[in-house]
Design an enzyme around this catalytic site. Structure first.
Site, PDB file in Angstrom:
ATOM      1  CD  GLU A  63      -1.941  -2.527   1.239  1.00 12.93           C
ATOM      2  OE1 GLU A  63      -2.296  -3.349   0.316  1.00 12.93           O
ATOM      3  OE2 GLU A  63      -1.058  -2.500   2.493  1.00 12.93           O
ATOM      4  CG  HIS A  97       2.856 -12.731   1.346  1.00 11.43           C
ATOM      5  ND1 HIS A  97       1.500 -12.518   0.582  1.00 11.43           N
ATOM      6  CD2 HIS A  97       2.468 -11.778   1.900  1.00 11.43           C
ATOM      7  CE1 HIS A  97       0.696 -10.825   1.107  1.00 11.43           C
ATOM      8  NE2 HIS A  97       1.562 -10.678   1.798  1.00 11.43           N
ATOM      9  CG  PHE A 122      13.213   0.869  -1.371  1.00 11.72           C
ATOM     10  CD1 PHE A 122      12.182   0.600  -1.597  1.00 11.72           C
ATOM     11  CD2 PHE A 122      14.082  -0.200  -0.898  1.00 11.72           C
ATOM     12  CE1 PHE A 122      11.364  -0.728  -2.012  1.00 11.72           C
ATOM     13  CE2 PHE A 122      13.981  -1.707  -0.461  1.00 11.72           C
ATOM     14  CZ  PHE A 122      12.203  -1.602  -1.098  1.00 11.72           C
ATOM     15  NE  ARG A 136      19.906  -5.691   6.628  1.00  9.15           N
ATOM     16  CZ  ARG A 136      20.700  -7.186   6.710  1.00  9.15           C
ATOM     17  NH1 ARG A 136      20.479  -7.279   8.411  1.00  9.15           N
ATOM     18  NH2 ARG A 136      21.457  -7.953   6.532  1.00  9.15           N
TER      19      ARG A 136
END
Length: 164
Positions: A63, A97, A122, A136
């Protein structure tokens, strides 16, 4: 594997002419603790550089592109952001998925970068394990939220320089 030590990304002392710019963060509800950590890092960098921010929450990574595009279209020129930062964390599971979601969000952000006149950064982690995500968000692989914010600031600066 890429290592932040091999990059000049964090060679950054702020960009005074970008004070009061607006950066919109679009973050996912999935893997909330990790995504909240990414957001905190990004906000820390933006605040240190006196850049305003706003955060939009979306259900999942797929989304994200919709929210960015819709935000851009709904705001008048003077209220538009100088950049968007996308934040999420997609963890590999037992089904395909993972690949579909990663591909969809990657392609969506790529398309935004080609179509919008402002950068869309991103900042979506695509990792196999929670341990990799933790590495991270302040661990041995740096802080990808902070890096996304620095990237946004550098891209805003580049955009301004290219307009001249």
């Amino acid at each position: 594997m890429a290592d932040i030590k091999d990059s000049r990304l964090l060679d950054f002392e702020g960009i005074p002419e970008l004070q009061d710019a607006l950066v919109v963060l679009v973050k996912t509800e999935w893997n909330a603790a990790t995504v909240d950590a990414l957001e905190e890092g990004a906000l820390r960098v933006l605040a240190a550089n006196q850049v305003r921010s706003e955060t939009l929450l979306v259900p999942g990574a797929v989304e994200i592109p919709f929210a960015v595009r819709h935000y851009w279209r709904q705001h008048k020129k003077k209220d538009r952001p100088a950049a968007f930062i996308t934040l999420g964390c997609v963890l590999r599971g037992d089904t395909p998925h993972f690949e579909y979601v990663c591909q969809a969000v990657t392609m969506g952000v790529t398309q935004l970068n080609l179509r919008l006149p402002v950068p869309t950064i991103f900042g979506v982690l695509t990792v196999n394990t929670q341990e990799q995500a933790d590495e991270r968000t302040g661990g041995i692989h740096g802080h990808k939220g902070e890096e996304a914010a620095v990237t946004a600031l550098k891209m805003i600066q580049l955009s301004h320089r290219l307009k001249k």
